[in-house]
Design an enzyme around this catalytic site. Structure first.
Site, PDB file in Angstrom:
ATOM      1  N   ASP A 219       0.855  -1.178   0.000  1.00  0.00           N
ATOM      2  CA  ASP A 219       0.000   0.000   0.000  1.00  0.00           C
ATOM      3  C   ASP A 219       0.898   1.238   0.000  1.00  0.00           C
ATOM      4  OD1 ASP A 219      -2.231  -1.726   0.468  1.00  0.00           O
ATOM      5  OD2 ASP A 219      -1.751  -1.701   2.609  1.00  0.00           O
ATOM      6  N   ASP A 258      -1.619  -2.747  -4.327  1.00  0.00           N
ATOM      7  CA  ASP A 258      -2.653  -3.134  -3.369  1.00  0.00           C
ATOM      8  C   ASP A 258      -3.492  -1.904  -3.049  1.00  0.00           C
ATOM      9  OD1 ASP A 258      -4.185  -4.621  -1.667  1.00  0.00           O
ATOM     10  OD2 ASP A 258      -2.642  -4.922  -0.161  1.00  0.00           O
ATOM     11  N   ASP A 262      -4.546   1.892   3.470  1.00  0.00           N
ATOM     12  CA  ASP A 262      -5.282   0.876   4.211  1.00  0.00           C
ATOM     13  C   ASP A 262      -5.105   1.100   5.701  1.00  0.00           C
ATOM     14  OD1 ASP A 262      -6.175  -0.210   1.876  1.00  0.00           O
ATOM     15  OD2 ASP A 262      -5.197  -2.160   2.126  1.00  0.00           O
ATOM     16  N   ARG A 314     -13.723   0.439  -2.991  1.00  0.00           N
ATOM     17  CA  ARG A 314     -13.157   0.712  -1.674  1.00  0.00           C
ATOM     18  C   ARG A 314     -12.843   2.187  -1.475  1.00  0.00           C
ATOM     19  NH1 ARG A 314      -9.032  -4.395  -0.449  1.00  0.00           N
ATOM     20  NH2 ARG A 314     -10.571  -6.055  -0.855  1.00  0.00           N
TER      21      ARG A 314
END
Length: 441
Positions: A219, A258, A262, A314
């Site tokens: 990330d 990714d 996050d 997301r």
């Protein structure tokens, strides 16, 4: 994932005369540094969840010996000090490439590959037509893991507690890096573009999603067990290597990235403001597993005045957390044929969404904006969809009647920590002008 060390691994050329480690304390004021005033800024009272329980101050108390201006990876690693908790301010000047050796020379995927790894050999070894559906194992998977470890040693940068990282001027960039906030407390990241946390060695997971999928490691920013974090006026994207331009292997896109940001593993008290998330598939995951019951009572996050542009999904997807989502702007481009959803309502999440604006092409409907996996609660008000007011919850429930459980507006809490909540129309204009790196007024 391994922790970043300031020592160069044995397989890299050592810096000549130590020159690559040049770094120095920066002055705290002066006309030459237009952003000296933000280096010691702290989060304003009531500005989201990160303002709770004493607020977020980052490295604002750093002494002069721990205020650094860094211009390359080696300087940045030295300033981060392996994630030490000493209060520190790190100012990034220009563009820093994490994929560089001790001399500052760029490293590509071939430089990290070891033990006979190659993409073609890996694909041949684990082709489902011959390998089947078992998890990859054997020489090529072992070589992939060894190669991945070499890259991780370069690009995973550990950020410790009581740290402020700011970009200088309007064009500070950190590319190819993954900032790791693991069990860190009291961190500020502002005015910085983070791009292209590119994974050279994705792993094939044959049983994911029924069809198998490629899993990547990095990330741009990853919070794990981190608390009191303020992320403001950052730009996060895949710029440089878009996943949509990658090939397809085993019938699945060969993903290289990714998440952009996050927030997992019981992280808590986080405010993300005036930032831009762009050109990416899975932008932000809050809570990483349906069975992670230790996240209950944690994952309290505020997202306000952010722009999600050309993001497939997301934005965010939430498990367990109490998330206040207000005054954000969503832009889905006309050619977005892979768009899936924006707000993901997952296990035990409690999302309080206010005055957000969505811009989408004609083939995307209001009900497409939300998706639920075991989640039951979404409060929404003041939503604009292509400039028209809509009841996001009512339309979702009507559209999905009979196929999914209805969502309820009772999320069990009401936000009290927030800045002024503007109308969606006013916020839409303000975010378009002001979100992202280099735009702090």
């Amino acid at each position: 994932m391994g922790l970043q060390s300031s020592a160069a691994p044995s397989w890299l050329v050592a810096p000549r005369g130590g020159a690559a480690y040049r770094y120095s304390p920066a002055p705290l004021s002066g006309a030459a540094d237009p952003l000296s005033d933000i280096s010691r800024d702290t989060l304003a009272p009531n500005d989201g969840w990160a303002a709770a329980d004493g607020g977020t101050t980052g490295g604002s108390t750093a002494d002069d010996a721990h205020v650094f201006t860094v211009r390359n990876r080696s300087e940045l690693v030295r300033a981060l000090d392996a994630g030490s908790a000493t209060p520190k301010i790190i100012r990034i000047a220009g563009t820093i490439d994490a994929n560089t050796d001790g001399d500052g020379d760029h490293l590509d995927c071939a430089d990290y590959a070891t033990d006979g790894y190659s993409t073609s050999k890996y694909l041949a070894a684990y082709d489902p037509r011959t390998w089947g559906s078992a998890k990859p194992s054997g020489p090529q998977e072992e070589a992939r893991q060894a190669s991945a470890a070499r890259q991780a040693e370069r690009i995973e940068l550990t950020v410790g507690s009581h740290t402020t990282i700011v970009g200088l001027g309007t064009s500070a960039v950190l590319k190819g890096a993954s900032l790791q906030l693991k069990d860190a407390h009291n961190v500020i990241v502002r005015n910085l573009e983070l791009r292209d946390a590119y994974d050279c060695f994705p792993v094939w997971q044959p049983n994911t999603g029924g069809l198998g999928d490629w899993k990547t490691a990095y990330d741009n920013i990853w919070l794990r067990g981190a608390t009191h974090v303020w992320i403001d006026h950052v730009t996060l994207s895949d710029k440089g290597h878009l996943d949509e331009q990658e090939p397809t292997y085993f019938g699945r896109n060969y993903l290289r990235h990714d998440g952009l940001l996050d927030i997992t593993n019981a992280s808590d008290l986080v405010t993300v403001s005036w930032s831009r998330f762009a050109d990416h598939d899975k932008a932000m995951l809050i809570g990483n597993g349906d069975t992670a019951t230790g996240d209950r009572g944690r994952l309290r996050v505020t997202l306000h005045h952010n722009q999600f542009e050309s993001v497939v999904q997301r934005a965010p997807r939430v498990r367990f957390g109490q998330v206040h989502l207000y005054n954000n702007r969503y832009v889905v481009p006309a050619d977005a044929h892979d768009y899936r959803y924006s707000i993901g309502v997952s296990t035990e999440s409690a999302i309080f969404a206010q005055n957000n604006a969505f811009h989408t092409p004609g083939h995307i409907e209001v009900a497409d904006l939300v998706k639920s996996w075991n989640g039951t609660a979404l409060h929404q008000s003041g939503t604009l969809f292509n400039r028209y007011p809509v009841d996001l919850l009512a339309i979702y429930n009507a559209y999905n009647s009979g196929s999914e459980r209805d969502l309820t507006a009772d999320v069990g809490w009401t936000p009290t920590l927030h800045t002024k909540i503007d109308s969606a129309e006013a916020a839409d204009r303000a975010v378009a002008r002001g979100a992202g790196a280099g735009r702090i007024p």
